[in-house]
Design a protein around this motif. Structure first.
Motif, PDB file in Angstrom:
ATOM      1  N   ALA A   1       4.932  -9.988  -7.086  1.00 36.23           N
ATOM      2  CA  ALA A   1       3.894  -9.893  -6.148  1.00 36.23           C
ATOM      3  C   ALA A   1       4.455  -9.732  -4.716  1.00 36.23           C
ATOM      4  CB  ALA A   1       3.014 -11.143  -6.124  1.00 36.23           C
ATOM      5  N   SER A   2       5.567 -10.173  -4.157  1.00 33.08           N
ATOM      6  CA  SER A   2       6.056 -10.007  -3.001  1.00 33.08           C
ATOM      7  C   SER A   2       6.837  -8.586  -2.753  1.00 33.08           C
ATOM      8  CB  SER A   2       7.306 -11.070  -2.686  1.00 33.08           C
ATOM      9  OG  SER A   2       6.706 -12.422  -2.762  1.00 33.08           O
ATOM     10  N   THR A   3       6.737  -7.882  -4.138  1.00 27.80           N
ATOM     11  CA  THR A   3       7.435  -6.308  -3.741  1.00 27.80           C
ATOM     12  C   THR A   3       6.637  -5.350  -4.395  1.00 27.80           C
ATOM     13  OG1 THR A   3       8.711  -7.168  -5.690  1.00 27.80           O
ATOM     14  CG2 THR A   3       9.929  -7.511  -3.597  1.00 27.80           C
ATOM     15  N   ALA A   4       5.394  -5.313  -3.787  1.00 28.29           N
ATOM     16  CA  ALA A   4       4.529  -4.334  -4.496  1.00 28.29           C
ATOM     17  C   ALA A   4       4.741  -2.744  -3.835  1.00 28.29           C
ATOM     18  CB  ALA A   4       3.004  -4.792  -4.312  1.00 28.29           C
ATOM     19  N   PHE A   5       5.593  -2.146  -4.554  1.00 33.78           N
ATOM     20  CA  PHE A   5       5.900  -0.736  -3.753  1.00 33.78           C
ATOM     21  C   PHE A   5       5.128   0.491  -4.260  1.00 33.78           C
ATOM     22  CE2 PHE A   5      10.071  -3.294  -4.538  1.00 33.78           C
ATOM     23  CZ  PHE A   5      10.154  -3.536  -3.007  1.00 33.78           C
ATOM     24  N   MET A   6       4.193   0.459  -5.280  1.00 33.27           N
ATOM     25  CA  MET A   6       3.873   1.665  -5.993  1.00 33.27           C
ATOM     26  C   MET A   6       2.648   1.933  -5.300  1.00 33.27           C
ATOM     27  SD  MET A   6       4.449   0.839  -9.998  1.00 33.27           S
ATOM     28  CE  MET A   6       3.504  -0.664 -10.138  1.00 33.27           C
ATOM     29  N   THR A   7       1.846   1.364  -4.699  1.00 27.98           N
ATOM     30  CA  THR A   7       0.736   2.044  -3.863  1.00 27.98           C
ATOM     31  C   THR A   7       0.700   1.629  -2.578  1.00 27.98           C
ATOM     32  OG1 THR A   7      -0.754   0.281  -4.408  1.00 27.98           O
ATOM     33  CG2 THR A   7      -0.536   1.856  -6.038  1.00 27.98           C
ATOM     34  N   PRO A   8       0.014   2.231  -1.671  1.00 26.04           N
ATOM     35  CA  PRO A   8      -0.282   1.929  -0.127  1.00 26.04           C
ATOM     36  C   PRO A   8      -1.073   0.674  -0.025  1.00 26.04           C
ATOM     37  CG  PRO A   8      -1.572   3.821  -0.646  1.00 26.04           C
ATOM     38  CD  PRO A   8      -0.721   3.636  -1.930  1.00 26.04           C
ATOM     39  N   VAL A   9      -2.044   0.284  -1.055  1.00 28.66           N
ATOM     40  CA  VAL A   9      -2.996  -0.813  -0.841  1.00 28.66           C
ATOM     41  C   VAL A   9      -2.392  -2.140  -1.481  1.00 28.66           C
ATOM     42  CG1 VAL A   9      -4.895   0.722  -0.751  1.00 28.66           C
ATOM     43  CG2 VAL A   9      -4.043  -0.098  -3.144  1.00 28.66           C
ATOM     44  N   GLY A  10      -1.424  -2.061  -2.245  1.00 27.73           N
ATOM     45  CA  GLY A  10      -0.760  -3.244  -2.684  1.00 27.73           C
ATOM     46  C   GLY A  10      -0.204  -4.271  -1.817  1.00 27.73           C
ATOM     47  N   TYR A  11       0.192  -4.091  -0.674  1.00 24.64           N
ATOM     48  CA  TYR A  11       0.748  -4.925   0.486  1.00 24.64           C
ATOM     49  C   TYR A  11       0.100  -4.299   1.728  1.00 24.64           C
ATOM     50  CZ  TYR A  11       3.895  -8.512   1.286  1.00 24.64           C
ATOM     51  OH  TYR A  11       4.509  -9.991   1.715  1.00 24.64           O
ATOM     52  N   GLN A  12      -0.053  -5.276   2.566  1.00 23.69           N
ATOM     53  CA  GLN A  12      -0.504  -4.739   3.913  1.00 23.69           C
ATOM     54  C   GLN A  12       0.567  -3.993   4.811  1.00 23.69           C
ATOM     55  OE1 GLN A  12      -1.929  -8.456   6.202  1.00 23.69           O
ATOM     56  NE2 GLN A  12      -3.747  -8.244   5.323  1.00 23.69           N
ATOM     57  N   THR A  13       1.871  -4.195   4.751  1.00 24.01           N
ATOM     58  CA  THR A  13       2.889  -3.569   5.405  1.00 24.01           C
ATOM     59  C   THR A  13       2.947  -2.001   4.844  1.00 24.01           C
ATOM     60  OG1 THR A  13       4.670  -4.020   3.822  1.00 24.01           O
ATOM     61  CG2 THR A  13       4.297  -5.482   5.749  1.00 24.01           C
ATOM     62  N   ASN A  14       2.558  -1.552   3.656  1.00 25.29           N
ATOM     63  CA  ASN A  14       2.308  -0.420   3.157  1.00 25.29           C
ATOM     64  C   ASN A  14       1.231   0.336   3.914  1.00 25.29           C
ATOM     65  OD1 ASN A  14       4.385  -0.508   1.526  1.00 25.29           O
ATOM     66  ND2 ASN A  14       3.348  -0.759  -0.260  1.00 25.29           N
ATOM     67  N   LEU A  15       0.054  -0.270   4.262  1.00 25.10           N
ATOM     68  CA  LEU A  15      -0.876   0.258   4.870  1.00 25.10           C
ATOM     69  C   LEU A  15      -0.584   0.469   6.518  1.00 25.10           C
ATOM     70  CD1 LEU A  15      -4.311  -1.850   3.702  1.00 25.10           C
ATOM     71  CD2 LEU A  15      -3.657   0.422   3.190  1.00 25.10           C
ATOM     72  N   PHE A  16       0.100  -0.424   7.129  1.00 21.50           N
ATOM     73  CA  PHE A  16       0.589  -0.087   8.503  1.00 21.50           C
ATOM     74  C   PHE A  16       1.469   1.178   8.661  1.00 21.50           C
ATOM     75  CE2 PHE A  16       0.643  -5.074   9.270  1.00 21.50           C
ATOM     76  CZ  PHE A  16      -0.782  -5.091   8.807  1.00 21.50           C
TER      77      PHE A  16
END
Length: 618
Positions: free
Chosen positions: A566-581
């Motif tokens: 859960a702490s390493t959700a790499f596959m989509t931009p919506v899986g983790y807030q840092t990806n959205l940033f």
């Protein structure tokens, strides 16, 4: 918990209670994925539904509100405040600048500096604000170093997630997983389950960070495209060629003598005046009260068809379009005219429109276009609901950009020339964070106690001003935690978690316990790719524990697998807030995250599960 009637048994041994809870879970997941309601409102709705359906959910009113008093919720709140205190000193930014100075124009050094800046520090400062702080630093590093930001920003996000696995406080997911595990241990008396200590899994986190960083350094550059070409300016990058035009005001035009604000009928036309040229001088915002004269050249943002209608109605002469972004900068002031602005998590703009938020008036700024979930929006922008991670291309004077930079609602993808950091407070901030970590490690005090003490210390020493404390908290995250925690309780108390655990344990007929553990890791990664990492931890840890008990395996190993996945959700931009940033400033598409993130997720599934088996046993 209040007494309830025995559950009504249905076919295949599934009770009405379980079906009702499954229905609530599915409804919550749909709302999280579609964002029909803001996340915090969805969380409140979950609490209300669980309490109203108490005869079936077995969650009382007090239990539905228990998420607000949960240690994890309060600890996350305190850590967000501490992280803001660190950012106010400019410590992370200074580290980033030192690394960027070392990197120069060497692309390998730039990537190495990005990974080094985002990874290790995220083990001690919550990784979400770390990325928010470093986005402008790394963006400037890319532009100055003649590198596409696309090559650096996704590795920054991924490195911060990897760094978040180093300690208990690296991410809110770890804190929530720790408290969920402790609650299960207390309620069910399962041997081997316990709350995480500060460095419980640091040795595994170091392994994950090292392997992941090597992948980001060697493999990721070959998979990442230059979505933002170095030589392009913003007009090309945002495909604004068909939406910016210049017109000359004729003497017979009815808008002569009117203010710029009143010149174009906003109710009739989707258009904005972005600039005005008069006697060789170019002016930008604030333009609203400037009176239009014959011979003025106006730069207008609108579509071609609308422009033709405006030219006919207002008697304007079409002259062409700006050649590049320099034509949108003033000739009378030395300032940054165009900048990208990312909507931060917890932003007051999330869920609003540009019109309802009075964005233009508040910041003397025009929005030329914006990116939302990979789509570039040019028309009817005032009516589009903004979401966390949306990136606005903003034209504003220095004063407006300074106000945007100082507002915690935004991440401005450009460092201010004269940042207002409290560098003299850096020793205080470092000492406080180290004190929080050491006190939670070597004393019997819980992390929530030491973190709250750290908040008091930051205010007392002037690292943070009292007025900044409440603005430091990402209230979306706090409400999300408060909403999903009772949902996890419902799964446990109705037997829904046990039912799912037994179903997952059934895979043991074809897989060994280690294989089932690997399946849990992958399943958690997939779920986290579409919903919040915090929600997936609360929902899946009880299931993982039940599956481990059913198998006779080590339940703590299963808890760790869910937590790390859960702490390493790499596959989509919506899986983790840092990806959205980084989604908008990097110009990424949805497929970019899948192409780079899937191999990394699979690689770490083997590394993490193997490490858990080696260090803790299965």
């Amino acid at each position: 918990m209040s007494a309830v009637s025995p559950p009504v048994a249905l076919a295949a041994g599934v009770s009405t209670d379980v079906l009702v809870v499954f229905g609530v879970v599915v409804g919550a997941l749909v709302l999280f994925v579609t964002e029909w309601l803001p996340i915090d409102v969805t969380a409140i709705l979950i609490m209300v539904v669980l309490a109203v359906l108490e005869p079936w959910t077995q969650v009382s009113t007090a239990e539905s509100l228990s998420g607000f008093s949960n240690k994890a919720t309060i600890a996350v709140l305190a850590m967000l405040i501490l992280s803001t205190g660190v950012s106010r000193t400019g410590l992370v930014q200074l580290v980033g600048r030192k690394l960027s100075a070392f990197a120069g124009e060497n692309k390998s050094r730039q990537l190495g500096a990005t990974i080094a800046a985002g990874g290790p520090v995220s083990g001690f400062v919550n990784n979400t604000p770390v990325v928010a702080i470093l986005v402008p630093v790394i963006s400037d590093l890319a532009h100055k170093g003649k590198t596409s930001p696309s090559k650096l920003l996704m590795p920054l996000s991924f490195a911060s997630m990897l760094g978040g696995t180093l300690t208990l406080i690296g991410t809110s997911t770890n804190l929530l997983a720790s408290e969920t595990t402790a609650r299960l241990a207390d309620q069910q008396g399962i041997a081997g389950l316990h709350a995480f200590s500060m460095f419980e899994f640091t040795h595994l986190g170091v392994l994950v960070l090292a392997v992941g960083s090597l992948y980001l350094f060697v493999v990721a550059p070959r998979l990442l495209s230059d979505r933002v070409p170095v030589e392009d300016d913003y007009l090309t990058e945002y495909a604004l060629g068909d939406y910016l035009s210049e017109v000359v005001v004729r003497e017979s035009s009815p808008i002569v003598g009117q203010t710029v604000r009143a010149a174009i009928d906003a109710d009739r036309f989707d258009a904005d005046v972005l600039g005005l040229v008069r006697d060789g001088e170019r002016f930008i915002e604030p333009l609203g009260q400037k009176v239009v004269r014959a011979g003025d050249t106006l730069t207008i943002r609108t579509g071609r068809e609308t422009l033709a209608d405006i030219a006919t109605v207002d008697d304007l002469s079409l002259t062409g379009a700006p050649d590049d972004e320099r034509d949108l900068e003033p000739t009378t002031q030395d300032e940054q005219a165009l900048v990208e602005v990312v909507i931060h998590s917890g932003s007051s703009l999330a869920g609003q429109t540009l019109s309802s938020s009075s964005f233009r008036d508040r910041y003397d700024a025009n929005v030329l276009a914006f990116r939302s979930r990979g789509e570039t929006v040019h028309e009817r922008m005032d009516d589009r609901r903004l979401r966390v991670g949306d990136t606005l291309l903003v034209q504003a004077p220095r004063s407006g950009i300074d106000r945007l930079s100082a507002n915690p609602d935004f991440i401005v993808a450009h460092e201010p020339d004269e940042p207002d950091y409290r560098t003299e407070k850096i020793p205080h901030a470092i000492g406080i964070v180290l004190g929080v970590v050491l006190a939670a490690t070597v004393t019997p005090f819980h992390i929530v106690t030491t973190a709250l003490g750290g908040v008091v210390a930051m205010v007392s020493t002037g690292v943070l001003h009292p007025s900044e404390v409440y603005d430091s908290v990402d209230w979306d995250v706090i409400f999300l935690l408060a909403g999903v925690i009772p949902l996890g309780i419902a799964l446990e108390q109705t037997g829904a978690a046990q039912l799912l655990g037994e179903a997952m344990a059934a895979t043991a007929t074809v897989l060994p316990a280690l294989g089932v553990l690997w399946v849990f890791y992958l399943f958690t990664g997939v779920i986290t790719s579409v919903i919040s990492n915090n929600a997936s931890v609360v929902l899946l840890i009880p299931v993982a524990v039940e599956a481990a008990v059913e198998l006779g395996a080590n339940p703590f190993a299963f808890v760790l697998a869910v937590t790390f996945a859960a702490s390493t959700a790499f596959m989509t931009p919506v899986g983790y807030q840092t990806n959205l940033f980084v989604y908008g400033p990097g110009g990424y598409t949805f497929s970019d995250f899948f192409r780079v993130g899937l191999p990394l997720q699979l690689l770490l599934s083997v590394v993490t599960v193997g490490g858990i088996a080696a260090f803790w046993g299965v």
